[in-house]
Motif scaffolding. Structure first.
Motif: not given
Ligand code: UGA
Length: 430
Positions: A255-256, A258, A290-291, A294, A320, A329-331, A334, A383
């Motif tokens: 997920l990238g 975080g 990265n954005a 997600l 994260f 900032h945990s994916p 989001d 996640c």
């Protein structure tokens, strides 16, 4: 052994102070949050970090570690004072250095004899100069001092191990005087020590974190190509990683990235590079990939479920990354926000991050187990790659779900096994 003070008892400060005491130094940890100080003095630990509690308890009992609310007390005690305060991002991506500045002023006002002031907080290159200038200005007694840059490379979740067995120690100085003492502080840790100038030390930190983020975005970009071409990202990462020049670490597609470090440090590095006259487009693309990673995952959930509104979706993992309760900032946060926006009913489980998540999430059902989060769900979304999720009884998991759909944002299961067990299984890059 040395007398040390650590200003700031966040992740870095508390773990650093505790590990310094563990190797025999005498340490005072200072924080201006008096509630936190009282908690620590009473034996409580404000964060979840494997191994930390025992080390704190042991060293407090041995009289090598204590806590205080007064910077002056810390400075009186110490030959070396470590600044470990937050350096949060500002809206434009630059770093808010006001905590560093305030603490520096207070330290300067309390210095009486020669003192080494070490910046451990992650700061943009050239901050050391400002710290030295500030101490000169507010050090009314004219006491001697040196400023040192000594960036920290610990990872949340294995911070104690990273600190006790570091890959390297970086010491940035502007004169030889503090080098002997700094080496003595780190001698018990048995790691290579690099002595350099202050700007290089500061840069090593931003450059390292940005490079690791770049590795993650690189593998995530490859995962998109794998999906489009029928290749398997795990095999690609394995094949690349065996090349010693590349290495397998930080090539896990998902997920990238975080957390409280990579997103902030990339923005900060791009910002300071710009001030120094370099447009760091490469790192801007790292952020963009990265954005998008997600968003692509959220779209997969939408495409799979067709209509998300009013559907019950189980979410496993809120932190994260595994082995931490940190949800900053945990994916996962989001993904949940995007699904809630579509009108999904969310039920969540995380082995450690439930309390921290309760402070930020609203309108979700908090479940006591992973199975409970899957119960009645039309889809289960993974996640965070907690190892305990890999041990789940998959037959049992399927039996409690309304639809056996698993969307795995961290590639923790084997696609063939999932198919054999009757799951519709969607993961990343394979
Ligand atoms: C990171 C660095 O790894 C530390 O060396 C550094 O000291 C720290 O930042 C800091 O500046 O204080 P941390 O943020 O604790 O440590 O976490 P990492 O283990 O680096 O993971 C960061 C993110 O990357 C997580 O969201 C993780 O899930 C993600 N990641 C990591 C991937 O998506 N793929 C990977 O292969 C590896």
């Amino acid at each position: 052994m040395a007398k040390l003070s650590v200003i700031g008892t966040g992740y870095v400060g508390l773990v650093t102070g505790a590990c310094f005491a563990e190797v025999g130094h005498h340490v005072v940890c200072v924080d201006n949050d008096l509630k936190k100080v009282a908690m620590l003095q009473a034996g409580g630990i404000p964060i979840y970090e494997p191994g930390l509690e025992e080390i704190v308890r042991r060293n407090v009992a041995a009289g090598r570690l204590r806590f205080s609310g007064e910077i002056a007390e810390g400075v009186r005690h110490a030959e070396v004072v470590f600044i470990c305060v937050p350096t949060p991002p500002r809206p434009d991506g630059s770093v808010d250095l006001s905590f560093v500045e305030r603490v520096t002023r207070e330290i300067a006002g309390a210095i009486r004899g020669y003192c080494i002031v070490v910046d451990k907080s992650t700061v943009p290159v050239k901050t050391g100069e400002k710290v030295a200038e500030t101490i000169r200005r507010y050090n009314k007694n004219g006491a001697d001092f040196d400023v040192v840059s000594n960036p920290e490379f610990l990872r949340e979740g294995c911070a104690v191990r990273d600190l006790m067995k570091p890959d390297r120690i970086v010491i940035g100085v502007s004169s030889d005087r503090p080098v002997g003492m700094m080496k003595a502080v780190y001698e018990p840790f048995d790691a290579p020590i690099i002595v350099t100038d202050i700007p290089s030390a500061e840069l090593i930190k931003h450059a390292s974190n940005s490079f690791l983020a770049l590795k993650i975005s690189y593998i995530n970009a490859l995962s998109v190509i794998c999906e489009a071409s029928g290749a398997n990202i795990e095999d690609v990462a394995h094949g690349m990683g065996l090349d010693k020049r590349i290495g397998r670490a930080f090539l896990n597609a998902g997920l990238g990235y975080g957390g409280s470090c990579f997103p902030k440090d990339l923005s900060a590095f791009i910002h300071i590079a710009e001030q120094l006259g370099f447009d760091f487009k490469l790192l801007k693309e790292v952020q963009a990939i990265n954005a998008r990673q997600l968003q692509r995952f959220v779209k997969k959930i939408q495409d799979t479920l067709w209509i998300v509104k009013d559907k019950t979706i189980g979410v496993l993992g809120l932190s994260f990354k595994p082995d931490t309760d940190d949800v900053r900032h945990s994916p996962a946060m989001d993904v949940i926000a995007a699904l809630q926006k579509e009108g999904a009913k969310i039920q969540v489980f995380d082995p450690k991050a439930m309390d921290k998540a309760r402070e930020v999430l609203s309108g979700v059902t908090f479940c006591a187990t992973a199975y409970e989060a899957a119960t009645g769900a039309e889809a289960l979304v993974i996640c965070t790659d907690w190892s305990e999720f890999r041990q789940l009884d998959l037959e049992k998991l399927r039996s409690v779900m309304t639809q056996p759909i698993v969307l795995d944002g961290r590639n923790i299961f084997d696609p063939a096994t999932m198919k054999r067990l009757g799951f519709e299984y969607i993961s990343i890059g394979r």
